[in-house]
Structure formats: C-alpha cells, structure tokens
Design a protein around this motif. Structure first.
Motif, PDB file in Angstrom:
ATOM      1  N   GLU A  49       0.826  -1.208   0.000  1.00 17.37           N
ATOM      2  CA  GLU A  49       0.000   0.000   0.000  1.00 17.37           C
ATOM      3  C   GLU A  49       0.860   1.259   0.000  1.00 17.37           C
ATOM      4  OE1 GLU A  49      -2.473  -0.267   3.429  1.00 17.37           O
ATOM      5  OE2 GLU A  49      -3.314  -2.226   2.862  1.00 17.37           O
ATOM      6  N   ALA A  50       1.857   1.274   0.884  1.00 15.84           N
ATOM      7  CA  ALA A  50       2.717   2.456   0.998  1.00 15.84           C
ATOM      8  C   ALA A  50       3.476   2.710  -0.304  1.00 15.84           C
ATOM      9  CB  ALA A  50       3.693   2.276   2.161  1.00 15.84           C
ATOM     10  N   LEU A  51       3.954   1.650  -0.935  1.00 18.42           N
ATOM     11  CA  LEU A  51       4.710   1.803  -2.173  1.00 18.42           C
ATOM     12  C   LEU A  51       3.820   2.270  -3.327  1.00 18.42           C
ATOM     13  CD1 LEU A  51       6.984  -1.364  -1.926  1.00 18.42           C
ATOM     14  CD2 LEU A  51       7.745   1.020  -1.818  1.00 18.42           C
ATOM     15  N   VAL A  52       2.602   1.751  -3.394  1.00 25.18           N
ATOM     16  CA  VAL A  52       1.679   2.207  -4.443  1.00 25.18           C
ATOM     17  C   VAL A  52       1.430   3.705  -4.308  1.00 25.18           C
ATOM     18  CG1 VAL A  52      -0.680   2.082  -5.337  1.00 25.18           C
ATOM     19  CG2 VAL A  52       0.555  -0.016  -4.789  1.00 25.18           C
ATOM     20  N   LYS A  53       1.162   4.154  -3.083  1.00 26.42           N
ATOM     21  CA  LYS A  53       0.920   5.581  -2.853  1.00 26.42           C
ATOM     22  C   LYS A  53       2.138   6.418  -3.243  1.00 26.42           C
ATOM     23  CE  LYS A  53      -2.478   4.936   0.841  1.00 26.42           C
ATOM     24  NZ  LYS A  53      -2.773   5.084   2.289  1.00 26.42           N
ATOM     25  N   GLN A  54       3.322   5.890  -2.921  1.00 26.13           N
ATOM     26  CA  GLN A  54       4.554   6.602  -3.244  1.00 26.13           C
ATOM     27  C   GLN A  54       4.734   6.730  -4.755  1.00 26.13           C
ATOM     28  OE1 GLN A  54       8.110   4.902  -1.474  1.00 26.13           O
ATOM     29  NE2 GLN A  54       9.401   5.733  -3.116  1.00 26.13           N
ATOM     30  N   TYR A  55       4.540   5.630  -5.481  1.00 24.87           N
ATOM     31  CA  TYR A  55       4.805   5.626  -6.909  1.00 24.87           C
ATOM     32  C   TYR A  55       3.688   6.277  -7.726  1.00 24.87           C
ATOM     33  CZ  TYR A  55       8.543   2.426  -5.617  1.00 24.87           C
ATOM     34  OH  TYR A  55       9.661   1.863  -5.043  1.00 24.87           O
ATOM     35  N   TYR A  56       2.463   6.224  -7.220  1.00 21.96           N
ATOM     36  CA  TYR A  56       1.336   6.825  -7.940  1.00 21.96           C
ATOM     37  C   TYR A  56       1.324   8.339  -7.760  1.00 21.96           C
ATOM     38  CZ  TYR A  56      -3.529   7.433  -9.514  1.00 21.96           C
ATOM     39  OH  TYR A  56      -4.674   7.817 -10.174  1.00 21.96           O
ATOM     40  N   GLY A  57       1.550   8.778  -6.550  1.00 23.75           N
ATOM     41  CA  GLY A  57       1.635  10.203  -6.280  1.00 23.75           C
ATOM     42  C   GLY A  57       0.322  10.950  -6.321  1.00 23.75           C
ATOM     43  N   LYS A  58      -0.794  10.225  -6.368  1.00 26.92           N
ATOM     44  CA  LYS A  58      -2.125  10.833  -6.360  1.00 26.92           C
ATOM     45  C   LYS A  58      -2.958  10.106  -5.306  1.00 26.92           C
ATOM     46  CE  LYS A  58      -1.772  11.352 -11.391  1.00 26.92           C
ATOM     47  NZ  LYS A  58      -2.353  10.945 -12.693  1.00 26.92           N
ATOM     48  N   PRO A  59      -4.090  10.673  -4.918  1.00 20.88           N
ATOM     49  CA  PRO A  59      -4.894  10.026  -3.875  1.00 20.88           C
ATOM     50  C   PRO A  59      -5.359   8.624  -4.278  1.00 20.88           C
ATOM     51  CG  PRO A  59      -5.594  12.292  -4.186  1.00 20.88           C
ATOM     52  CD  PRO A  59      -4.630  11.990  -5.310  1.00 20.88           C
ATOM     53  N   VAL A  60      -5.148   7.675  -3.406  1.00 20.40           N
ATOM     54  CA  VAL A  60      -5.672   6.315  -3.563  1.00 20.40           C
ATOM     55  C   VAL A  60      -5.862   5.740  -2.163  1.00 20.40           C
ATOM     56  CG1 VAL A  60      -3.336   5.383  -3.852  1.00 20.40           C
ATOM     57  CG2 VAL A  60      -5.304   4.019  -4.572  1.00 20.40           C
TER      58      VAL A  60
END
Length: 330
Positions: A49-60
């Motif tokens: 979860e943390a990595l997805v948020k980091q790499y996406y850079g938009k709200p999820v």
C-alpha cells in the motif's frame, strides 16, 4: 483450549461488494489477509500500500480486511477472479488449482533444495508460464512472489522417521499434488480447511498438519501439536495477487504503480519471512511451547516423492520447468 474467534467471520460472504470503487474522487482498493498485523503476509500488504501511494503520487485509498474477516485465501482468489470484494491478496498457489492445474506446482513439496536454490528459481522467473496461465484462465495476476517459510510437520507426538510417519493422518492443502506426495511417503493425507486444523487435532480427527513457522505461531498450532518434525519438505512461494478485472478499471499510471510496488513488496515479504523463520521456532522452543524433532530420513522421503513430482509435471505439461529447476545451481 478451544479454537476461538481468531478466524471469526471466516465464512462471511461479501457478496454485495464490488471493487475498486471511487470515494470522493479517489480509488479505493480492498485487500484481504487471513492474519493479524504481525504476520508477514499482512506486513507485506501494508508495505505494498505504501509503495503504491509513493509511486502513484495521487490520492488512492486502501482498506485491508484482516483476521479472515472476508474469509480464507481460497475465497479471496475466487473473489479476485470474479472482480468483486477483494482486489488484492496473498494466496497460496494450492488455492488456484480450480483454475490452473499447474498453479500448485509453484511451491509443491521437495522442489527446492534450500533457500539459495529457491531464491535462484524466483530470480530467474522460472514460473512465468504458470503465472501467465493463471492470469489467462482465472483473470488474476501474480504481481510479485513472497514467501520463504520452510514447512515442517507438527504432530501431537514425536515422529523421527518414515516408519513412525506411516499411516498418520496429516492435514494437507487442497491441491491434488499435496495428497499424492504425502501418500507416497506413507502418510494418510486429509484435506481440511485451514481454520479447522486446530480443533481437528484437538479432537483426534487428524494427527497433525504442516506449515511454516509464522503460521504455527499465528494459529497457535503448538498448543495441540507441540512436536515439530523437521521434514523441511517445502519452501513457500506466496504470490501477491491482483484482480485483472479490477486492474483494468484503473488509470494506466496507477496500474504501473501497482505492478512496480507488487514486486518490491514481495521482495520485502521474502526477506521478512525467510529471515524470521528460525527466530520464531527458537523463541517458541525457548518458551517451552514447541519442540523441534530431528527427522532422520528426509533424503529417503524425497526419493519416494520424486517419481510423483515427475509424473505430475508430465501431467500438467511442466516438465520443462521442472527440468530447469533441477538443473539450476545456487
């Protein structure tokens, strides 16, 4: 001590849920774990979860349903295949056998010589043909390979060799290869749901089960079967899976972030689980909760299993994969 509500709600069927959903403009993704916060599976998904948020850079948004509140791994995989209720989860390959006969081959007994060999197989992505088949038939993508726990057999009595093993009723995973290999060494394999193992041993329905250290600790199997025969018969591979239907609904940059994060979170999972394996068993033994029992005939056990594995590989058209695994030096 009766098996309590650790897996309470395991049969809850979230039939009305359909994910991913958008909440106030942000995508919400739902994950599921059979276990609590301290288990490597859950920790790996939190890292994901943390990595997805980091790499996406938009709200999820992520909602991780823990302690089997959405059922067990078999149900998670079915939900992901249907594109509802669960978007991502870590699932044993044995639970994918309904969709792919080859899937349980990924971490079948006695495939890996040791952790170094296991790591080399994963690093070379030798199971890609199996992953491709699972994605094609089940519409579930394996976005990373975790695991690394060495599986042994826990009994309610000391078992040190094949003669003492013969005829014992041992719980195995539902994939046919597990029943075949355990039967080949003289055991009486029994398929029982994971959350029923404790009570089944307590009530003498079975004599034991097999699991890695993290599972033995989390499920407290040592309370009813404290004798751990060190058969070292398998090293787990636990794919981090994602529903293809869910993935296809997402923006392409979020899809890319999910696939990148899946590989990295699974690498973290492998390191965490393989590194903690011995530490967990040592701590349980020091606390007097479990006794590690030397199994003196592992080599003989493997010789009995090898023909079964070879026949299974032919049956599922995986001979080439098995040959490459056996030829790999590590």
């Amino acid at each position: 001590m009766h098996r309590r509500a650790l897996l309470g709600g395991a049969l809850a069927a979230p039939a009305l849920l359909s994910f991913p959903v958008r909440a106030q403009g942000a995508v919400t993704l739902n994950g599921a774990s059979q276990f609590g916060d301290e288990h490597p599976y859950t920790r790996a998904m939190v890292r994901f979860e943390a990595l997805v948020k980091q790499y996406y850079g938009k709200p999820v948004n992520f909602v991780l349903h823990k302690n089997s509140s959405l059922g067990l791994e078999k149900q998670y995989f079915e939900y992901m295949a249907q594109g509802r209720a669960v978007d991502y989860a870590i699932v044993s390959p044995a639970h994918m056998s309904t969709f792919s006969k080859a899937a349980p081959f990924v971490d079948a007994p006695f495939i890996f010589r040791d952790l170094a060999h296991w790591n080399a197989v994963l690093d070379q992505d030798l199971f890609k043909p199996v992953a491709d088949e699972v994605e094609r038939r089940a519409r579930v993508a394996m976005i990373g390979y975790g695991g690394g726990g060495v599986r042994n057999i826990f009994f309610n009595k000391r078992v040190t060799n094949l003669a003492e093993l013969r005829g014992l009723k041992v719980r195995v995973q539902g994939a046919p290869i597990w029943s075949r290999t355990f039967a080949a060494v003289g055991m009486s394999p029994t398929v029982i749901a994971y959350n029923e193992i404790y009570n089944a041993i307590q009530n003498n329905v079975i004599d034991g089960g097999e699991n890695e250290a993290a599972g033995v600790e989390q499920m407290r199997f040592f309370e009813v079967a404290p004798q751990l025969s060190m058969t070292q018969h398998a090293i787990t591979i636990r794919p981090l899976c994602f529903s293809v239907q869910s993935l296809n609904r997402l923006p392409t940059d979020l899809q890319a972030a999910i696939r990148r994060a899946g590989k990295e979170a699974s690498a973290y999972h492998r390191e965490a689980e393989s590194g903690a394996d011995g530490q967990i068993l040592e701590a349980l033994e020091k606390a007097g909760k479990l006794h590690r029992v030397e199994f003196t005939q592992r080599a003989e056990m493997k010789r009995l299993v090898d023909p079964v594995m070879a026949a299974y590989a032919r049956e599922i058209d995986a001979e080439a994969i098995l040959n490459r695994i056996n030829a790999l030096t590590a």
